[in-house]
Motif scaffolding. Structure first.
Motif, PDB file in Angstrom:
ATOM      1  N   LEU A  18       0.968  -1.251  -0.149  1.00  0.00           N
ATOM      2  CA  LEU A  18       0.125   0.130   0.024  1.00  0.00           C
ATOM      3  C   LEU A  18       0.850   1.297   0.077  1.00  0.00           C
ATOM      4  O   LEU A  18       0.739   2.409  -0.617  1.00  0.00           O
ATOM      5  N   ARG A  19       1.940   1.265   0.886  1.00  0.00           N
ATOM      6  CA  ARG A  19       2.862   2.386   0.812  1.00  0.00           C
ATOM      7  C   ARG A  19       3.475   2.686  -0.578  1.00  0.00           C
ATOM      8  O   ARG A  19       3.580   3.774  -0.963  1.00  0.00           O
ATOM      9  N   ILE A  20       4.063   1.524  -1.107  1.00  0.00           N
ATOM     10  CA  ILE A  20       4.718   1.610  -2.541  1.00  0.00           C
ATOM     11  C   ILE A  20       3.794   2.135  -3.474  1.00  0.00           C
ATOM     12  O   ILE A  20       3.912   3.162  -4.348  1.00  0.00           O
ATOM     13  N   ARG A  21       2.360   1.592  -3.340  1.00  0.00           N
ATOM     14  CA  ARG A  21       1.368   2.112  -4.236  1.00  0.00           C
ATOM     15  C   ARG A  21       1.059   3.798  -4.326  1.00  0.00           C
ATOM     16  O   ARG A  21       0.946   4.444  -5.099  1.00  0.00           O
ATOM     17  N   ASN A  22       0.960   4.209  -2.974  1.00  0.00           N
ATOM     18  CA  ASN A  22       0.805   5.283  -2.525  1.00  0.00           C
ATOM     19  C   ASN A  22       1.798   6.527  -2.866  1.00  0.00           C
ATOM     20  O   ASN A  22       1.610   7.261  -3.446  1.00  0.00           O
ATOM     21  N   THR A  23       3.132   5.924  -3.098  1.00  0.00           N
ATOM     22  CA  THR A  23       4.185   6.647  -3.228  1.00  0.00           C
ATOM     23  C   THR A  23       4.445   6.872  -4.793  1.00  0.00           C
ATOM     24  O   THR A  23       4.598   7.894  -5.153  1.00  0.00           O
ATOM     25  N   ARG A  24       4.117   5.646  -5.606  1.00  0.00           N
ATOM     26  CA  ARG A  24       3.904   5.781  -6.906  1.00  0.00           C
ATOM     27  C   ARG A  24       3.010   6.883  -7.495  1.00  0.00           C
ATOM     28  O   ARG A  24       3.327   7.646  -8.252  1.00  0.00           O
ATOM     29  N   GLU A  25       1.773   6.757  -6.897  1.00  0.00           N
ATOM     30  CA  GLU A  25       0.583   7.674  -7.171  1.00  0.00           C
ATOM     31  C   GLU A  25       0.936   9.246  -6.744  1.00  0.00           C
ATOM     32  O   GLU A  25       0.924  10.070  -7.742  1.00  0.00           O
ATOM     33  N   ASN A  26       1.651   9.455  -5.701  1.00  0.00           N
ATOM     34  CA  ASN A  26       1.977  10.677  -5.364  1.00  0.00           C
ATOM     35  C   ASN A  26       3.082  11.433  -6.232  1.00  0.00           C
ATOM     36  O   ASN A  26       3.101  12.315  -6.731  1.00  0.00           O
ATOM     37  N   ASN A  27       3.933  10.229  -6.747  1.00  0.00           N
ATOM     38  CA  ASN A  27       5.471  10.826  -7.540  1.00  0.00           C
ATOM     39  C   ASN A  27       4.741  11.167  -8.875  1.00  0.00           C
ATOM     40  O   ASN A  27       5.009  12.074  -9.767  1.00  0.00           O
ATOM     41  N   LEU A  28       3.593  10.394  -9.340  1.00  0.00           N
ATOM     42  CA  LEU A  28       3.156  10.589 -10.752  1.00  0.00           C
ATOM     43  C   LEU A  28       2.397  12.006 -10.765  1.00  0.00           C
ATOM     44  O   LEU A  28       2.476  12.622 -11.556  1.00  0.00           O
ATOM     45  N   LEU A  29       1.382  12.109  -9.770  1.00  0.00           N
ATOM     46  CA  LEU A  29       0.773  13.271  -9.614  1.00  0.00           C
ATOM     47  C   LEU A  29       1.752  14.749  -9.509  1.00  0.00           C
ATOM     48  O   LEU A  29       1.498  15.764 -10.135  1.00  0.00           O
ATOM     49  N   GLY A 103      -0.149   2.503 -15.047  1.00  0.00           N
ATOM     50  CA  GLY A 103      -0.246   2.781 -16.480  1.00  0.00           C
ATOM     51  C   GLY A 103       0.874   3.984 -17.055  1.00  0.00           C
ATOM     52  O   GLY A 103       0.906   3.989 -18.362  1.00  0.00           O
ATOM     53  N   ARG A 104       1.251   4.843 -16.078  1.00  0.00           N
ATOM     54  CA  ARG A 104       1.647   5.987 -16.632  1.00  0.00           C
ATOM     55  C   ARG A 104       2.925   6.156 -15.716  1.00  0.00           C
ATOM     56  O   ARG A 104       2.843   5.836 -14.385  1.00  0.00           O
ATOM     57  N   SER A 105       4.005   6.547 -16.065  1.00  0.00           N
ATOM     58  CA  SER A 105       5.300   6.851 -15.406  1.00  0.00           C
ATOM     59  C   SER A 105       5.398   8.318 -15.596  1.00  0.00           C
ATOM     60  O   SER A 105       5.178   8.953 -16.280  1.00  0.00           O
ATOM     61  N   PRO A 106       6.248   8.713 -14.329  1.00  0.00           N
ATOM     62  CA  PRO A 106       6.506  10.324 -14.448  1.00  0.00           C
ATOM     63  C   PRO A 106       7.335  10.555 -15.497  1.00  0.00           C
ATOM     64  O   PRO A 106       7.614  11.773 -16.006  1.00  0.00           O
ATOM     65  N   ILE A 107       8.247   9.436 -15.876  1.00  0.00           N
ATOM     66  CA  ILE A 107       9.059   9.887 -17.198  1.00  0.00           C
ATOM     67  C   ILE A 107       8.507  10.198 -18.388  1.00  0.00           C
ATOM     68  O   ILE A 107       8.778  11.015 -19.230  1.00  0.00           O
ATOM     69  N   PHE A 108       7.274   9.632 -18.549  1.00  0.00           N
ATOM     70  CA  PHE A 108       6.222   9.879 -19.734  1.00  0.00           C
ATOM     71  C   PHE A 108       6.085  11.433 -19.795  1.00  0.00           C
ATOM     72  O   PHE A 108       6.276  11.838 -21.038  1.00  0.00           O
ATOM     73  N   TYR A 109       5.672  12.157 -18.885  1.00  0.00           N
ATOM     74  CA  TYR A 109       5.687  13.474 -19.048  1.00  0.00           C
ATOM     75  C   TYR A 109       6.774  14.287 -19.510  1.00  0.00           C
ATOM     76  O   TYR A 109       7.027  15.462 -20.309  1.00  0.00           O
ATOM     77  N   ASP A 110       8.099  13.798 -18.882  1.00  0.00           N
ATOM     78  CA  ASP A 110       9.352  14.480 -19.268  1.00  0.00           C
ATOM     79  C   ASP A 110       9.641  14.248 -20.659  1.00  0.00           C
ATOM     80  O   ASP A 110      10.058  15.129 -21.425  1.00  0.00           O
ATOM     81  N   ALA A 111       9.363  12.901 -21.139  1.00  0.00           N
ATOM     82  CA  ALA A 111       9.334  12.559 -22.750  1.00  0.00           C
ATOM     83  C   ALA A 111       8.702  13.309 -23.642  1.00  0.00           C
ATOM     84  O   ALA A 111       9.254  13.854 -24.448  1.00  0.00           O
TER      85      ALA A 111
END
Length: 193
Positions: A18-29, A103-111
């Motif tokens: 759950l913590r890993i998932r929340n961290t991923r969601e927060n990083n993406l947003l 389905g989306r990575s923070p790298i996507f927005y940079d790319a």
């Protein structure tokens, strides 16, 4: 030996997952919020509505354009350099359904910001405003294309979709010419119906 369990191969406990998932969601947003720019709707631009990922509108319906970066790159080469590309994130990409961050990575927005004259737009601006003000709308296979065609806008679709033979919609192919596309006639809502 132990049997490999692909859903949780490291055997993380529920709270750690759950913590890993929340961290991923927060990083993406957080990355997304740093990416979008204020836009001028009076400029010449093409509107590209991102598809939710993971979803069938990109894979498998996107075919060779299953990666939206590929479609945006082809779109950039299709339109004149002076035209801006305004990209709007799908409104449900950040809902807490535990899928959007996979389905989306923070790298996507940079790319995608490396594509010249492309701008990620504020998601709070209504999609209809972008459709009305744009030169045309582009999408992989999202319903925004059908919506735009009924509003009297041309639509360039990159994937397979249920409305691809609808008036005002054009499927991407390597022989399509920008000026022929732009100068083609607009069909009325009556013709679409």
């Amino acid at each position: 030996g132990e049997t490999y369990y692909p859903i949780n191969p490291y055997k993380f406990g529920y709270f750690l997952r759950l913590r890993i998932r929340n961290t991923r969601e927060n990083n993406l947003l957080k990355t997304f919020k740093k990416s979008y720019k204020e836009t001028d709707l009076e400029e010449e631009f093409v509107f590209f509505a991102l598809s939710y990922e993971p979803e069938r509108t990109t894979n498998p319906d996107g075919n060779e354009f299953h990666d939206q970066i590929i479609a945006l790159t082809f779109l950039r080469s299709f339109i004149p350099k002076s035209y801006k590309i305004y990209v709007k994130e799908h409104p449900t990409q950040f809902l807490n359904a535990d899928r959007g961050s996979r389905g989306r990575s923070p790298i996507f927005y940079d790319a995608i910001q490396n594509i010249s004259n492309l701008y990620i737009v504020n998601p709070e601006i209504e999609t209809q405003r972008f459709i009305r003000k744009s030169k045309f709308v582009a999408t992989i296979s999202g319903s925004v294309g059908f919506e735009a065609s009924t509003m009297g806008k041309k639509v360039l679709i990159f994937g397979d979709t249920w409305y691809e033979n609808c008036p005002n919609t054009y499927k991407w192919n390597k022989n399509i010419k920008f000026h022929d596309f732009l100068n083609s006639e607009i069909s009325s809502l009556k013709e679409i119906i």
